[in-house]
Design a protein around this motif. Structure first.
Motif, short mmCIF file in Angstrom:
data_model
loop_
_atom_site.label_atom_id
_atom_site.label_comp_id
_atom_site.label_asym_id
_atom_site.label_seq_id
_atom_site.Cartn_x
_atom_site.Cartn_y
_atom_site.Cartn_z
N GLN A 74 3.96 29.34 -25.71
CA GLN A 74 4.09 30.44 -26.67
C GLN A 74 5.45 30.45 -27.37
OE1 GLN A 74 4.01 34.19 -24.40
NE2 GLN A 74 4.61 33.01 -22.60
N ASP A 75 6.29 29.46 -27.04
CA ASP A 75 7.68 29.43 -27.50
C ASP A 75 7.80 29.63 -29.01
OD1 ASP A 75 10.40 29.20 -27.26
OD2 ASP A 75 10.41 27.02 -27.20
N ASN A 76 7.00 28.88 -29.77
CA ASN A 76 7.13 28.93 -31.23
C ASN A 76 6.58 30.20 -31.86
OD1 ASN A 76 8.44 26.48 -31.40
ND2 ASN A 76 6.55 25.30 -31.66
N GLU A 77 5.93 31.04 -31.05
CA GLU A 77 5.36 32.28 -31.58
C GLU A 77 6.21 33.50 -31.23
OE1 GLU A 77 1.43 32.42 -30.01
OE2 GLU A 77 0.84 30.49 -30.87
N ILE A 78 7.25 33.31 -30.42
CA ILE A 78 8.08 34.45 -30.02
C ILE A 78 8.99 34.82 -31.17
CG2 ILE A 78 9.79 35.30 -28.38
CD1 ILE A 78 8.74 33.21 -26.39
N PRO A 79 8.94 36.05 -31.63
CA PRO A 79 9.70 36.42 -32.84
C PRO A 79 11.11 36.90 -32.54
CG PRO A 79 8.35 38.27 -32.17
CD PRO A 79 8.07 37.17 -31.17
N HIS A 118 13.20 26.85 -34.91
CA HIS A 118 11.99 27.53 -35.38
C HIS A 118 12.31 28.88 -36.02
CE1 HIS A 118 11.10 30.04 -31.63
NE2 HIS A 118 10.60 30.82 -32.55
N THR A 119 13.51 29.43 -35.77
CA THR A 119 13.91 30.68 -36.45
C THR A 119 14.81 30.41 -37.66
OG1 THR A 119 15.84 30.95 -35.00
CG2 THR A 119 13.78 32.01 -34.30
N SER A 153 11.91 38.17 -26.45
CA SER A 153 11.31 37.20 -25.54
C SER A 153 11.23 37.66 -24.09
CB SER A 153 12.11 35.88 -25.60
OG SER A 153 13.50 36.13 -25.53
#
Length: 217
Positions: free
Chosen positions: A81-86, A122-123, A18
């Motif tokens: 973009q929070d939910n797309e950060i791996p 989300h992870t 992130s």
């Protein structure tokens, strides 16, 4: 035989990829408010600090009364973009394996509680961690408060815990708490800055870090 009972991880730049998103969000927020746009290096340096501490260091001329507006713009960009950060490759599987090996695990992060809860959800990593502390509910790194509170909560002595992080703030917190540390040299701070604080090792990617933990922790 395990050398450590408890593994305490930083989140941003250590488990989650992130740092780039944080830098972009900081710079975009400053641009929106016609504030000086900090460099990538300056923006990366404050990753891991509590919010007020980060802003005071990044923009020393900014009045604290203006923090709220800047934070609102930062959150606008970061949450988009929070939910797309791996997570870094292999993190979920590593947490699963380390948990099965019998380690207690915890998170000590400069994120807010709401931010960490979103990241946990989300992870789907929440079940792996036995405790966590965030910057809005304890002292900001490098103060040892977060780490010491986790040790008390889980009943682990400082010498049986290992702090794992990608910033000098993480490693200095460990020093202040008299806890051994491990450097993640693939995150926010330059490797040499981490090495200077004498962690047990300083690894160049998460795969190497996972292997080190399996072999040495």
């Amino acid at each position: 035989m395990k050398q450590f009972d408890l593994l305490v991880f930083d989140w941003d730049g250590t488990l989650m990829d992130s740092a780039g998103a944080i830098v972009m969000s900081i710079q975009s927020a400053c641009r929106d408010l016609d504030l000086p746009i900090p460099s990538d290096a300056a923006s990366r340096h404050i990753i891991g600090l509590g919010l007020n501490e980060a802003l005071a260091e990044l923009l020393p001329g900014l009045s604290p009364s203006s923090y709220g507006q800047l934070v609102e713009r930062y959150r606008h960009y970061f949450l988009s973009q929070d939910n797309e950060i791996p997570l870094f490759d292999g993190v979920f599987e590593a947490m699963q394996e380390l948990s099965e090996m019998g380690f207690l695990m915890a998170v000590a992060t400069g994120k807010s509680r709401r931010g960490l809860d979103r990241a946990f959800d989300h992870t789907e990593t929440r079940p792996f961690f036995h405790a966590s502390r965030c910057a809005d509910e304890s002292f900001s790194k490098p103060h040892p408060g977060m780490l010491l509170e986790i040790l008390v909560e889980l009943g682990v002595s400082a010498d049986r815990a290992l702090m794992i992080g990608d910033t000098t703030h993480d490693l200095q917190m460990a020093i202040n708490a008299k806890v051994p540390s491990l450097g993640a040299a693939y995150g926010a701070h330059p490797k040499q800055n981490l090495v200077d604080l004498e962690p047990l090792a300083c690894l160049d990617n998460f795969t190497e870090l996972h292997l080190w933990l399996k072999t040495n922790a």
